[in-house]
Design an enzyme around this catalytic site. Structure first.
Site, PDB file in Angstrom:
ATOM      1  N   LEU A   1      -3.805  13.000   8.950  1.00 38.09           N
ATOM      2  CA  LEU A   1      -3.067  14.564   9.720  1.00 38.09           C
ATOM      3  C   LEU A   1      -3.556  15.425   8.717  1.00 38.09           C
ATOM      4  O   LEU A   1      -2.976  15.733   7.551  1.00 38.09           O
ATOM      5  CB  LEU A   1      -1.726  14.243   9.818  1.00 38.09           C
ATOM      6  CG  LEU A   1      -1.438  13.052  10.648  1.00 38.09           C
ATOM      7  CD1 LEU A   1       0.330  12.989  10.814  1.00 38.09           C
ATOM      8  CD2 LEU A   1      -2.078  12.772  11.902  1.00 38.09           C
ATOM      9  N   ASP A   2      -4.452  16.640   9.058  1.00 37.20           N
ATOM     10  CA  ASP A   2      -5.009  17.539   8.270  1.00 37.20           C
ATOM     11  C   ASP A   2      -4.518  18.984   8.722  1.00 37.20           C
ATOM     12  O   ASP A   2      -5.244  19.137  10.114  1.00 37.20           O
ATOM     13  CB  ASP A   2      -6.293  17.419   8.209  1.00 37.20           C
ATOM     14  CG  ASP A   2      -7.033  18.271   7.191  1.00 37.20           C
ATOM     15  OD1 ASP A   2      -6.466  18.958   6.651  1.00 37.20           O
ATOM     16  OD2 ASP A   2      -8.596  18.293   7.380  1.00 37.20           O
TER      17      ASP A   2
ATOM     18  N   HIS B   1      -1.350  11.116   5.561  1.00 33.24           N
ATOM     19  CA  HIS B   1      -1.904   9.801   6.023  1.00 33.24           C
ATOM     20  C   HIS B   1      -1.017   9.012   6.638  1.00 33.24           C
ATOM     21  O   HIS B   1       0.139   8.794   6.065  1.00 33.24           O
ATOM     22  CB  HIS B   1      -2.851   9.290   4.917  1.00 33.24           C
ATOM     23  CG  HIS B   1      -3.911   9.785   4.444  1.00 33.24           C
ATOM     24  ND1 HIS B   1      -4.519   9.553   3.261  1.00 33.24           N
ATOM     25  CD2 HIS B   1      -4.594  10.889   4.951  1.00 33.24           C
ATOM     26  CE1 HIS B   1      -5.358  10.607   3.110  1.00 33.24           C
ATOM     27  NE2 HIS B   1      -5.681  11.149   3.995  1.00 33.24           N
TER      28      HIS B   1
ATOM     29  N   ASP C   1       0.451 -46.590 -10.328  1.00 34.72           N
ATOM     30  CA  ASP C   1      -0.015 -45.148  -9.877  1.00 34.72           C
ATOM     31  C   ASP C   1       0.859 -44.609  -8.525  1.00 34.72           C
ATOM     32  O   ASP C   1       0.719 -44.938  -7.681  1.00 34.72           O
ATOM     33  CB  ASP C   1      -1.601 -44.623  -9.352  1.00 34.72           C
ATOM     34  CG  ASP C   1      -2.472 -45.273 -10.768  1.00 34.72           C
ATOM     35  OD1 ASP C   1      -2.243 -44.854 -11.768  1.00 34.72           O
ATOM     36  OD2 ASP C   1      -3.073 -45.977 -10.402  1.00 34.72           O
TER      37      ASP C   1
ATOM     38  N   LYS D   1      19.076  -6.368 -22.276  1.00 34.07           N
ATOM     39  CA  LYS D   1      19.906  -6.233 -21.083  1.00 34.07           C
ATOM     40  C   LYS D   1      19.079  -6.741 -19.826  1.00 34.07           C
ATOM     41  O   LYS D   1      18.019  -5.950 -19.599  1.00 34.07           O
ATOM     42  CB  LYS D   1      20.833  -4.944 -20.954  1.00 34.07           C
ATOM     43  CG  LYS D   1      21.529  -5.051 -19.894  1.00 34.07           C
ATOM     44  CD  LYS D   1      22.485  -3.886 -19.884  1.00 34.07           C
ATOM     45  CE  LYS D   1      23.551  -3.882 -18.749  1.00 34.07           C
ATOM     46  NZ  LYS D   1      22.929  -4.445 -17.446  1.00 34.07           N
TER      47      LYS D   1
ATOM     48  N   GLU E   1      16.441  -2.587 -18.890  1.00 38.80           N
ATOM     49  CA  GLU E   1      17.359  -1.860 -18.448  1.00 38.80           C
ATOM     50  C   GLU E   1      18.148  -1.025 -19.690  1.00 38.80           C
ATOM     51  O   GLU E   1      18.633  -0.013 -19.655  1.00 38.80           O
ATOM     52  CB  GLU E   1      18.375  -2.371 -17.728  1.00 38.80           C
ATOM     53  CG  GLU E   1      19.602  -1.720 -16.915  1.00 38.80           C
ATOM     54  CD  GLU E   1      20.530  -2.671 -16.126  1.00 38.80           C
ATOM     55  OE1 GLU E   1      21.582  -1.847 -15.771  1.00 38.80           O
ATOM     56  OE2 GLU E   1      20.354  -3.834 -16.096  1.00 38.80           O
TER      57      GLU E   1
END
Length: 830
Positions: A139-140, A179, A357, A523, A671
């Site tokens: 979208l231009d 876009h 096996d 943390k 954190e």
């Protein structure tokens, strides 16, 4: 970067980075070093959208104020490790770079490649060109139009695409427009090539133009674009490209092709984003375009599972000569196995030493173990199982003589065979129920005892479980082998609920006195849980609010095999996390595993997101409480109890000072830090003996309502938040603002559906201003979420002293917490 030149290792490749202080964006003064840093930060989200697509590059060696070089073909200076594919054009063949890894992305940054352009299709694993996996509309805006007009056209286009069964995702282009991407492949009954997708996009553009002629144009002619938005459909052509999501733009300012939410497109001040803004959004929200990756097609290629099978059988084939042994070597075609339950076989093998096996069909091969003493028949006596190379499925029916001198030479006969029901399959633990006509049903567990390296890495134990199919528990048998076992399940459950984890108090670094008396741990950003390990098979996970999380996170039962059996039962404290590809906790990923109870839902989510358990304390050992022991002694005990391997971890305590610990936490993008007083006992309450120091402000909130979005009034646009008044939920809730960012479109729909079953007529919190209450939908205040925020400020229209959180960003739900657990941890307390 301080130096103008560095040599670095990236993904095992040595790269020489030069002219790092050269300014590539004159208006902002952004240097090449800063560009490279940005590429490193967004690589986890950029690479999946660019991978396996032939990339066209725009280079500005002298910065965006100088000459631009448009480059398709790779030249002689390209490192030989850079992945590439060739495309035959009309007069020549060009080798295009595939931007598949960080090393390649770093090399491109070093060459001053600022823009990456890719088509809507990929190369397949065999080098074949696949059909497009996404549709794009560019979208231009023409002269006199801008982002608000593009946003309006985007909303109209969205309605049409959704009517076609496609969900579009917006990207501000980093230039002038927007876009729209929509994933192809899974939603379509038929496959479309580039010409067909281009034709569909062209018709869509024409329809928009006919419906909205005052704002939309589908013709490229510049004379028709004044005050209008061009819907450029042509970039779906197989030979056309579009700026890759998260790519920089070669303009004066370093704008980025940035994924956005639909809620953002309603903002009249919508603007292009800078690299710093994009990095912050990725850290908070992850990849908003992640659903776009579901469109990738691979129908005509060998499946990933099939390719993995070939790789798994490499060791098997390397040890055998098909001209000298009658053993099967696997199929030559990609035919699928017949549907049905997976199979097992136990073969008696008279080789140099007699053994059996044991083989289980899994992921296209027979995963195999050698049992020197055969299958166990007594739950009290485990047998050794040594994992060997995977075998082809055809080996399940093999009987015969392997010639002397060949690998495994000797007589092989089938001792038992049939099907099995899979209960659990992890790298360290497998639990199955075998069913055969000759020997009936029995439930077996395989537990890895060796490490991930060294001579014993393939050593396992095979265990006949106490609980067997179709049989009552043995008379007098307890769940735990410990003499201190509980008298029954009821007592165990009551003890689980009685236990509560010790909680840390929010603090600032300056509040830490006598720093030599503290130790520091990273943390972890996840769900707190107490793990009750009763015996070699039983693990119960209990949240801080007393919820049973065991069925939600079944892979964490691997903990049972990693605790010293002589010290059972034990109770351990830790955090359940979901790690990203860099091994860092990602709270957004963990949300995909929350609130699931049904086995099928858990299995589906587990296939996408695995969880890990970070352990950091112990409450009980040998059935006895150790909470009155100091932290240092409990830490030593914890380390002696565990032999951890993924998904169970025992992160180290930090030996340095607080400043070093905080720097390390930032480097690891964690954190924050938890400071624990070395002499602290374990108190099942919040205490200042443990302090949590975070890098950014976070707050748990109670959701009291929601407001609809402006573009779609049937879907949640923002959530209305509250916290306990005066710190106690019994005194009621007070309103602290709304949060409208940090959600994916899918999350908005899911949250709307969830809240619609909780509606009430009045707000469950005091102090809601009129502008927020005008179109609010109130809900019963029982769900807890978590947000990040910039600061607290007095809210407009609020009573004096009532404060609101500013610039809140949604992090996710806290199903492990209830409104009673919410504590105001910032200045908003006053």
């Amino acid at each position: 970067m301080a130096s103008t030149q560095q040599t670095v290792m990236v993904d095992g490749h040595r790269l020489r980075l030069s002219n790092l202080d050269k300014v590539l964006f004159p208006a902002s003064g952004t240097t090449k070093g800063e560009v490279l840093h940005y590429l490193t930060q967004v690589a986890p989200v950029l690479l999946p959208h660019a991978a396996n697509r032939p990339a066209t590059r725009k280079r500005w060696p002298d910065g965006t104020g100088g000459q631009m070089f448009f480059q398709k073909n790779l030249d002689a200076s390209t490192p030989d490790w850079v992945k590439r594919r060739s495309i035959q054009h009309r007069t020549s063949a060009n080798d295009y770079v595939l931007v598949n890894d960080l090393a390649t992305l770093t090399w491109l940054g070093q060459t001053a490649t600022l823009e990456l352009h890719t088509p809507q299709w990929q190369f397949g694993r065999t080098g074949a060109r696949l059909d497009p996996d996404r549709l794009v509309l560019d979208l231009d805006p023409g002269p006199g139009a801008g982002l608000p007009e593009c946003a309006q056209v985007a909303r109209w286009a969205r309605e049409i695409l959704q009517g076609m069964g496609l969900e579009p995702y917006p990207v501000t282009s980093g230039s002038k427009g927007i876009h729209l991407y929509a994933a192809l492949g899974k939603a379509q009954d038929t496959r479309l090539d580039s010409d067909a997708v281009s034709a569909v996009a062209h018709e869509l553009a024409r329809y928009l133009e006919s419906e909205h002629p005052d704002l939309v144009v589908s013709d490229m002619s510049k004379s028709l674009r004044q005050g209008k938005v061009l819907v450029d459909w042509s970039q779906n052509n197989g030979s056309k490209t579009t700026i890759a999501p998260y790519s920089l733009r070669g303009r004066d300012q370093p704008w980025v092709a940035a994924p956005r939410t639909w809620e953002e497109l309603d903002d009249p001040d919508l603007a292009q984003l800078t690299p710093d803004e994009v990095v912050a959004r990725v850290e908070a929200d992850g990849d908003l375009l992640a659903p776009l990756l579901e469109g990738h097609l691979s129908a005509l290629e060998p499946t990933p599972e099939r390719l993995a099978t070939f790789q798994k059988l490499e060791n098997y084939r390397a040890k055998r000569d098909p001209t000298k042994t009658p053993e099967p070597f696997g199929p030559d075609s990609d035919d699928a196995r017949a549907a049905g339950e997976p199979t097992f076989v136990i073969q008696e093998h008279h080789a140099r030493r007699l053994h059996w096996d044991f083989r289980l069909e899994h992921d296209g091969v027979l995963v195999s173990w050698a049992l020197p003493r055969g299958e166990p028949t007594d739950p009290a006596k485990n047998h050794l199982a040594v994992q060997t190379e995977d075998h082809p499925l055809e080996y399940g029916s093999f009987e015969g003589t392997i010639p002397s001198g060949e690998y495994g030479g000797g007589e092989v006969t089938i001792w038992d065979s049939g099907t099995y029901e899979l209960e659990k399959w992890r790298d360290d633990e497998v639990i199955v129920t075998l069913r055969s006509a000759e020997r009936g049903a029995r439930r077996l567990a395989l537990i890895r005892t060796g490490g991930r390296d060294g001579d014993a890495e393939n050593n396992w134990l095979i265990h006949l479980t106490k609980a067997q199919p179709g049989a009552p528990a043995p008379p007098g048998a307890a769940r735990s082998p410990s003499k201190k076992a509980l008298s029954g399940q009821k007592a165990s459950t009551q003890r689980d609920k009685a236990r509560r984890p010790m909680l840390a108090t929010n603090a600032a670094p300056g509040e830490l006195v006598e720093p030599e008396g503290w130790t520091f741990e990273m943390k972890w950003d996840g769900f707190r849980a107490l793990a009750h390990v009763e015996d070699l098979e039983t693990v119960r996970l209990v949240s801080r609010s007393g919820q049973d999380l065991t069925v939600t996170f079944p892979e964490l039962s691997a903990l049972a095999g990693q605790v010293d059996p002589a010290r059972l039962p034990v109770v351990l404290d830790g955090e359940i996390v979901a790690l990203d590809r860099d091994g860092r906790p990602d709270f957004r990923r963990l949300q995909q595993r929350a609130n699931l109870r049904k086995e099928r839902d858990v299995a589906r989510a587990r296939a996408r997101v695995q969880v890990d358990l970070m352990l950091f304390d112990v409450l009980e050992a040998d059935g006895h409480s150790v909470t009155d022991q100091p932290y240092t002694e409990r830490r030593e005990l914890l380390e002696s109890l565990l032999t951890p391997s993924a998904p169970i971890h025992l992160p180290p305590a930090f030996d340095g000072d607080l400043d070093s610990a905080m720097r390390t936490s930032r480097t690891l993008r964690l954190e924050g830090v938890v400071a624990k007083r070395r002499t602290s006992t374990y108190a099942e309450r919040r205490s200042r003996e443990w302090l949590k120091l975070k890098h950014s402000a976070m707050q748990e909130v109670v959701i009291v309502g929601w407001r609809p979005g402006r573009a779609n009034t049937s879907v949640m646009g923002s959530l209305l938040m509250a916290v306990p008044d005066d710190g106690d939920v019994r005194d009621g809730l007070r309103y602290v603002g709304r949060v409208g960012t940090g959600f994916t479109e899918r999350e908005r729909r899911e949250i709307t559906t969830r809240l619609q079953g909780m509606e009430r007529k009045t707000p469950g919190a005091s102090g809601v201003p009129a502008e927020d209450a005008s179109d609010a939908r109130w809900v019963t205040p029982k769900l807890v979420g978590e947000v990040t925020y910039a600061d607290w400020a007095e809210g407009s229209g609020s009573a004096s002293g009532e404060r609101r959180m500013r610039h809140s960003v949604w992090r996710g739900w806290r199903p492990d917490k209830s409104p009673e657990d919410v504590l105001v941890e910032g200045p908003g307390q006053g």
